[in-house]
Write a protein that holds these residues in place. Structure first.
Motif, PDB file in Angstrom:
ATOM      1  N   LEU A 182       5.356  11.029 -10.276  1.00  0.00           N
ATOM      2  CA  LEU A 182       5.175  11.484  -8.902  1.00  0.00           C
ATOM      3  C   LEU A 182       3.888  10.944  -8.268  1.00  0.00           C
ATOM      4  CD1 LEU A 182       6.312  13.361  -6.697  1.00  0.00           C
ATOM      5  CD2 LEU A 182       4.992  15.226  -7.717  1.00  0.00           C
ATOM      6  N   THR A 183       2.930  10.527  -9.110  1.00  0.00           N
ATOM      7  CA  THR A 183       1.610  10.130  -8.604  1.00  0.00           C
ATOM      8  C   THR A 183       1.671   9.051  -7.525  1.00  0.00           C
ATOM      9  OG1 THR A 183       0.546  10.754 -10.685  1.00  0.00           O
ATOM     10  CG2 THR A 183      -0.656   9.236  -9.257  1.00  0.00           C
ATOM     11  N   PRO A 184       2.318   7.905  -7.760  1.00  0.00           N
ATOM     12  CA  PRO A 184       2.331   6.881  -6.701  1.00  0.00           C
ATOM     13  C   PRO A 184       3.055   7.333  -5.449  1.00  0.00           C
ATOM     14  CG  PRO A 184       3.813   6.276  -8.492  1.00  0.00           C
ATOM     15  CD  PRO A 184       3.019   7.441  -8.976  1.00  0.00           C
ATOM     16  N   TRP A 185       4.106   8.154  -5.602  1.00  0.00           N
ATOM     17  CA  TRP A 185       4.838   8.620  -4.427  1.00  0.00           C
ATOM     18  C   TRP A 185       4.009   9.602  -3.611  1.00  0.00           C
ATOM     19  CZ3 TRP A 185       8.837   5.931  -3.039  1.00  0.00           C
ATOM     20  CH2 TRP A 185       9.557   5.205  -4.006  1.00  0.00           C
ATOM     21  N   LEU A 186       3.226  10.422  -4.296  1.00  0.00           N
ATOM     22  CA  LEU A 186       2.343  11.355  -3.599  1.00  0.00           C
ATOM     23  C   LEU A 186       1.287  10.596  -2.810  1.00  0.00           C
ATOM     24  CD1 LEU A 186       1.946  14.434  -3.324  1.00  0.00           C
ATOM     25  CD2 LEU A 186       0.319  14.305  -5.208  1.00  0.00           C
ATOM     26  N   MET A 187       0.734   9.547  -3.433  1.00  0.00           N
ATOM     27  CA  MET A 187      -0.261   8.720  -2.749  1.00  0.00           C
ATOM     28  C   MET A 187       0.345   8.024  -1.533  1.00  0.00           C
ATOM     29  SD  MET A 187      -2.429   6.917  -5.801  1.00  0.00           S
ATOM     30  CE  MET A 187      -3.297   5.929  -4.596  1.00  0.00           C
ATOM     31  N   ARG A 188       1.551   7.481  -1.718  1.00  0.00           N
ATOM     32  CA  ARG A 188       2.188   6.760  -0.616  1.00  0.00           C
ATOM     33  C   ARG A 188       2.510   7.690   0.541  1.00  0.00           C
ATOM     34  NH1 ARG A 188       6.077   3.851  -4.982  1.00  0.00           N
ATOM     35  NH2 ARG A 188       4.567   2.305  -5.740  1.00  0.00           N
ATOM     36  N   ALA A 189       3.004   8.877   0.212  1.00  0.00           N
ATOM     37  CA  ALA A 189       3.333   9.828   1.270  1.00  0.00           C
ATOM     38  C   ALA A 189       2.089  10.221   2.049  1.00  0.00           C
ATOM     39  CB  ALA A 189       3.996  11.062   0.669  1.00  0.00           C
ATOM     40  N   ALA A 190       0.988  10.489   1.326  1.00  0.00           N
ATOM     41  CA  ALA A 190      -0.265  10.842   1.994  1.00  0.00           C
ATOM     42  C   ALA A 190      -0.774   9.678   2.827  1.00  0.00           C
ATOM     43  CB  ALA A 190      -1.311  11.267   0.959  1.00  0.00           C
ATOM     44  N   GLY A 191      -0.639   8.455   2.305  1.00  0.00           N
ATOM     45  CA  GLY A 191      -1.064   7.280   3.055  1.00  0.00           C
ATOM     46  C   GLY A 191      -0.294   7.124   4.349  1.00  0.00           C
ATOM     47  N   VAL A 192       1.013   7.331   4.295  1.00  0.00           N
ATOM     48  CA  VAL A 192       1.842   7.221   5.501  1.00  0.00           C
ATOM     49  C   VAL A 192       1.448   8.290   6.514  1.00  0.00           C
ATOM     50  CG1 VAL A 192       4.183   7.500   6.387  1.00  0.00           C
ATOM     51  CG2 VAL A 192       3.784   6.123   4.338  1.00  0.00           C
ATOM     52  N   VAL A 193       1.189   9.518   6.040  1.00  0.00           N
ATOM     53  CA  VAL A 193       0.790  10.597   6.947  1.00  0.00           C
ATOM     54  C   VAL A 193      -0.519  10.257   7.646  1.00  0.00           C
ATOM     55  CG1 VAL A 193       0.010  12.996   7.057  1.00  0.00           C
ATOM     56  CG2 VAL A 193       2.035  12.415   5.727  1.00  0.00           C
ATOM     57  N   LEU A 194      -1.496   9.731   6.896  1.00  0.00           N
ATOM     58  CA  LEU A 194      -2.781   9.365   7.501  1.00  0.00           C
ATOM     59  C   LEU A 194      -2.611   8.244   8.524  1.00  0.00           C
ATOM     60  CD1 LEU A 194      -5.132   9.568   4.394  1.00  0.00           C
ATOM     61  CD2 LEU A 194      -5.278  10.956   6.465  1.00  0.00           C
ATOM     62  N   ILE A 195      -1.754   7.282   8.217  1.00  0.00           N
ATOM     63  CA  ILE A 195      -1.507   6.200   9.178  1.00  0.00           C
ATOM     64  C   ILE A 195      -0.865   6.750  10.445  1.00  0.00           C
ATOM     65  CG2 ILE A 195      -0.123   4.127   9.596  1.00  0.00           C
ATOM     66  CD1 ILE A 195      -0.602   3.397   6.648  1.00  0.00           C
ATOM     67  N   LEU A 196       0.092   7.674  10.290  1.00  0.00           N
ATOM     68  CA  LEU A 196       0.734   8.272  11.460  1.00  0.00           C
ATOM     69  C   LEU A 196      -0.254   9.092  12.278  1.00  0.00           C
ATOM     70  CD1 LEU A 196       4.165   9.390   9.930  1.00  0.00           C
ATOM     71  CD2 LEU A 196       3.718   7.454  11.456  1.00  0.00           C
ATOM     72  N   LEU A 197      -1.164   9.812  11.591  1.00  0.00           N
ATOM     73  CA  LEU A 197      -2.188  10.564  12.312  1.00  0.00           C
ATOM     74  C   LEU A 197      -3.084   9.623  13.117  1.00  0.00           C
ATOM     75  CD1 LEU A 197      -3.281  13.205   9.628  1.00  0.00           C
ATOM     76  CD2 LEU A 197      -2.125  13.672  11.795  1.00  0.00           C
ATOM     77  N   GLY A 198      -3.393   8.467  12.509  1.00  0.00           N
ATOM     78  CA  GLY A 198      -4.216   7.484  13.211  1.00  0.00           C
ATOM     79  C   GLY A 198      -3.494   6.890  14.404  1.00  0.00           C
ATOM     80  N   LEU A 199      -2.221   6.546  14.216  1.00  0.00           N
ATOM     81  CA  LEU A 199      -1.450   5.977  15.321  1.00  0.00           C
ATOM     82  C   LEU A 199      -1.279   6.984  16.451  1.00  0.00           C
ATOM     83  CD1 LEU A 199       1.315   4.055  13.334  1.00  0.00           C
ATOM     84  CD2 LEU A 199      -0.617   3.065  14.580  1.00  0.00           C
ATOM     85  N   ARG A 200      -1.183   8.253  16.091  1.00  0.00           N
ATOM     86  CA  ARG A 200      -1.048   9.290  17.110  1.00  0.00           C
ATOM     87  C   ARG A 200      -2.285   9.336  18.009  1.00  0.00           C
ATOM     88  NH1 ARG A 200      -2.166  14.931  17.184  1.00  0.00           N
ATOM     89  NH2 ARG A 200      -0.724  16.088  18.523  1.00  0.00           N
TER      90      ARG A 200
END
Length: 222
Positions: A198-216
């Protein structure tokens, strides 16, 4: 006028910062630093260190903002609270997200053999994104920040303005995120125990969320 600010003690400025740290700071900062800690999933220790790095960035930013306000006047607050502040916050959030997406574990790490073993990320430079996010989020416009910059501008003294910013920033470190962010790191670690896949998927999901927060933050400016 300088005479007006001379009667304002540093204790009052500290309380102003603490009032923000206990309210607006937690609301505006937790989605960013909390997502980072959850994605890292490294438990209390690293999450707390990264929280301190995040808060250090905020203290430094408040000090520099008040220093410049002491020289440039209150117009700085309006400039930074607009497009430049949003660009800084969005850009650092996207950077943190990309850091999680492309980051790798330390070469000395091995797959845990028991559920109690913790993956050690151990790279000091990994505290850089929290530091930058903390500094950028200090640009979030709010009443306490506007009051700080107004006091610094009225002081007409860069050094006195910087002292206001420093004390304000220290007050702002009195915030629930000191407890909430390590809890997010602990939650991530709990999710990962016995599920190393689950570790890489958790990192990727968090990374995508941070990118979306930035784009917002950035997209409305385009």
């Amino acid at each position: 006028m300088p005479e007006a600010t001379a009667s304002i003690g540093l204790g009052t400025v500290w309380l102003l910062g603490a009032s923000m740290g206990l309210t607006a700071c937690a609301a505006s900062c937790l989605p960013f630093i909390g997502t980072w800690a959850l994605g890292r999933a490294s438990g209390d220790s690293e999450a707390f260190r990264h929280t301190l790095s995040f808060l250090t960035g905020r203290v430094l930013a408040y000090t520099l903002l008040a220093l410049v306000a002491g020289m440039a006047g209150l117009s700085l607050a309006h400039a930074l609270g607009g497009i430049w502040g949003s660009l800084a916050i969005g850009g650092t959030s996207i950077l943190a997200g990309l850091w999680l997406l492309v980051g790798k574990r330390s070469s000395g790490c091995s797959k845990p053999s028991t559920s109690t073993q913790t993956i050690r990320w151990g790279r000091p430079r990994d505290a850089t994104p929290p530091f930058l996010m903390g500094a950028a989020l200090a640009l979030t416009p709010c009443t306490p920040l506007t009051s700080l910059l107004a006091l610094a501008a009225q002081a007409e003294d860069p050094l006195r303005g910087a002292s206001f910013g420093l004390v304000f920033g220290i007050g702002a470190t009195v915030t629930p995120i000191l407890l909430l962010v390590p809890l997010a790191g602990r939650l991530g670690m709990a999710l990962r125990e016995e599920r190393d896949w689950l570790t890489p998927w958790l990192m990727r999901a968090a990374g995508v969320v941070l990118i979306l927060l930035g784009l917002r933050r950035i997209i409305p400016l385009i």
